[in-house]
Design a protein around this motif. Structure first.
Motif, PDB file in Angstrom:
ATOM      1  N   ASP A 143       0.815  -1.216   0.000  1.00 29.68           N
ATOM      2  CA  ASP A 143       0.000   0.000   0.000  1.00 29.68           C
ATOM      3  C   ASP A 143       0.850   1.269   0.000  1.00 29.68           C
ATOM      4  OD1 ASP A 143       1.022   0.133   2.566  1.00 29.68           O
ATOM      5  OD2 ASP A 143      -0.919  -0.010   3.582  1.00 29.68           O
ATOM      6  N   PHE A 144       2.124   1.139  -0.387  1.00 34.84           N
ATOM      7  CA  PHE A 144       3.064   2.265  -0.448  1.00 34.84           C
ATOM      8  C   PHE A 144       3.482   2.769   0.937  1.00 34.84           C
ATOM      9  CE2 PHE A 144       1.442   3.482  -4.919  1.00 34.84           C
ATOM     10  CZ  PHE A 144       2.445   2.729  -5.517  1.00 34.84           C
ATOM     11  N   GLU A 145       3.171   2.039   2.013  1.00 32.62           N
ATOM     12  CA  GLU A 145       3.593   2.418   3.357  1.00 32.62           C
ATOM     13  C   GLU A 145       4.663   1.458   3.864  1.00 32.62           C
ATOM     14  OE1 GLU A 145       2.667   5.103   4.881  1.00 32.62           O
ATOM     15  OE2 GLU A 145       0.987   5.740   3.644  1.00 32.62           O
ATOM     16  N   ARG A 146       5.509   1.946   4.790  1.00 36.02           N
ATOM     17  CA  ARG A 146       6.628   1.136   5.295  1.00 36.02           C
ATOM     18  C   ARG A 146       6.155  -0.176   5.907  1.00 36.02           C
ATOM     19  NH1 ARG A 146       8.630  -0.008  10.109  1.00 36.02           N
ATOM     20  NH2 ARG A 146      10.867  -0.470  10.362  1.00 36.02           N
ATOM     21  N   ASP A 147       5.061  -0.140   6.663  1.00 34.74           N
ATOM     22  CA  ASP A 147       4.621  -1.347   7.357  1.00 34.74           C
ATOM     23  C   ASP A 147       4.264  -2.469   6.393  1.00 34.74           C
ATOM     24  OD1 ASP A 147       5.041  -0.139   9.765  1.00 34.74           O
ATOM     25  OD2 ASP A 147       2.925   0.220  10.221  1.00 34.74           O
ATOM     26  N   SER A 148       3.718  -2.130   5.229  1.00 31.19           N
ATOM     27  CA  SER A 148       3.399  -3.194   4.274  1.00 31.19           C
ATOM     28  C   SER A 148       4.668  -3.762   3.666  1.00 31.19           C
ATOM     29  CB  SER A 148       2.444  -2.692   3.184  1.00 31.19           C
ATOM     30  OG  SER A 148       3.089  -1.828   2.284  1.00 31.19           O
TER      31      SER A 148
END
Length: 339
Positions: free
Chosen positions: A224-229
């Motif tokens: 999802d373009f976020e670090r956690d993903s």
């Protein structure tokens, strides 16, 4: 306030437009506010009369000198780079910028259109989003042009856009890893409905195909373009029985998540795992090791969108621009480890 008094046209002007279009004043008001209940033929007649009476030009001249910049999420360095570019071009023309966070990748939320009508900016820049036909009609009726940056899907007919060469970015990132000798190359893409995600993935597939390397479905995951993903999906890839020797992450933030996944797995970058990102945010150079990544000209994309918006001719064909991408080689990718 009655609907026909909510717009900045006098009742006399509304009456002249209604008479010329052979409709009622309330129908003109509906068109101005983008409401339903008006046939397309009638809407076209009214909009032609609005234009003939100088309404669109008046909107640009008399509105507060502000560009409205709309993000789905305004939480990352990526968004700040776009903002910097928009502000630079706007400032040079004596125009301010107001930032709004609204909606999702399909477009701003339904509450946004009423608020933007009240703010009455001279134009709207939408980032990684789109605009519905209803919203577009309302904006056009008020003489508010729209430019989309990095559109989520194919822009609606007549909507100007600024993007980048995403397919080429995916191609050159994967070619770089292939050139280092990797054959087990995984990819963490962005949201599947996003046009840029699909294009980068298509570039990845094309590079593997030209090298004669089979595409493995278990090596293709959507984030999802976020670090956690990046962290979650990186851990999933690194736990495969035949783990990849390289991961192409379709943005830098997810690549930093892959860094953490590798650390937790006791793997060293690039000795045990090569990583390539996308965007070339400032954090890419600061990472340890510095991240090899595809440079997307974010600041220039914002600058071009702002300039395009301020120069847009609403009667001309909507321009669409894709800026070049290139690879920035740093220290996060090397030859694959020996078996």
């Amino acid at each position: 306030m009655p609907a026909d008094e909510a717009v900045d046209l006098s009742r006399a002007t509304l009456s002249r437009i209604a008479s010329a279009a052979d409709v009622s004043i309330s129908t003109v008001s509906k068109v101005l506010n983008g409401r339903t209940g008006v046939s397309e033929a009638t809407r076209a007649k009214v909009e032609a009369q609005l234009h003939q009476h100088g309404y669109q030009r008046r909107g640009l001249r008399d509105s507060a000198p502000l560009i409205e910049l709309v993000f789905v999420r305004f939480t990352t360095v990526w968004a700040l780079e776009i903002l910097r570019g928009v502000q630079a071009a706007a400032r040079s023309r004596g125009v301010g910028v107001v930032v709004t966070e609204s909606g999702d990748y399909s477009g701003p939320g339904p509450e946004w259109i009423d608020a933007v009508m009240q703010r009455n900016p001279i134009g709207v820049v939408l980032v990684m989003s789109g605009v519905s036909q209803s919203q577009l009609r309302q904006l056009r009726a008020r003489g508010i042009p729209v430019v989309v940056v990095d559109p989520a899907g194919d822009p609606a007919p007549g909507v100007a856009s600024v993007g980048s060469a995403n397919w080429n970015g995916g191609l050159i990132a994967t070619r770089h890893l292939l050139g280092l000798g990797h054959r087990k190359i995984a990819v963490i893409g962005g949201p599947e409905q996003m046009m840029c995600s699909r294009a980068r993935l298509a570039g990845y597939r094309s590079a593997l195909d030209e090298a004669g390397v089979p595409v493995r479905s278990d090596y293709i995951l959507a984030g999802d373009f976020e670090r956690d993903s990046g962290l979650e999906l990186g851990k999933k890839l690194l736990s495969l029985p035949e783990r990849p020797t390289a991961i192409f992450s379709c943005n830098d933030l997810m690549a930093l998540g892959v860094y953490e996944a590798a650390r937790q797995a006791g793997l060293s970058i690039p000795d045990d795992l090569s990583v390539v990102g996308y965007d070339d945010l400032s954090v890419a150079e600061w990472a340890g090791p510095p991240l090899t990544t595809v440079r997307q000209p974010l600041l220039e994309m914002g600058r071009q969108a702002s300039t395009m918006l301020l120069d847009l001719d609403l009667d001309a064909q909507a321009p669409r621009v894709d800026l070049a991408t290139d690879l920035v080689v740093r220290a996060s990718a090397d030859r694959p480890p020996r078996s």
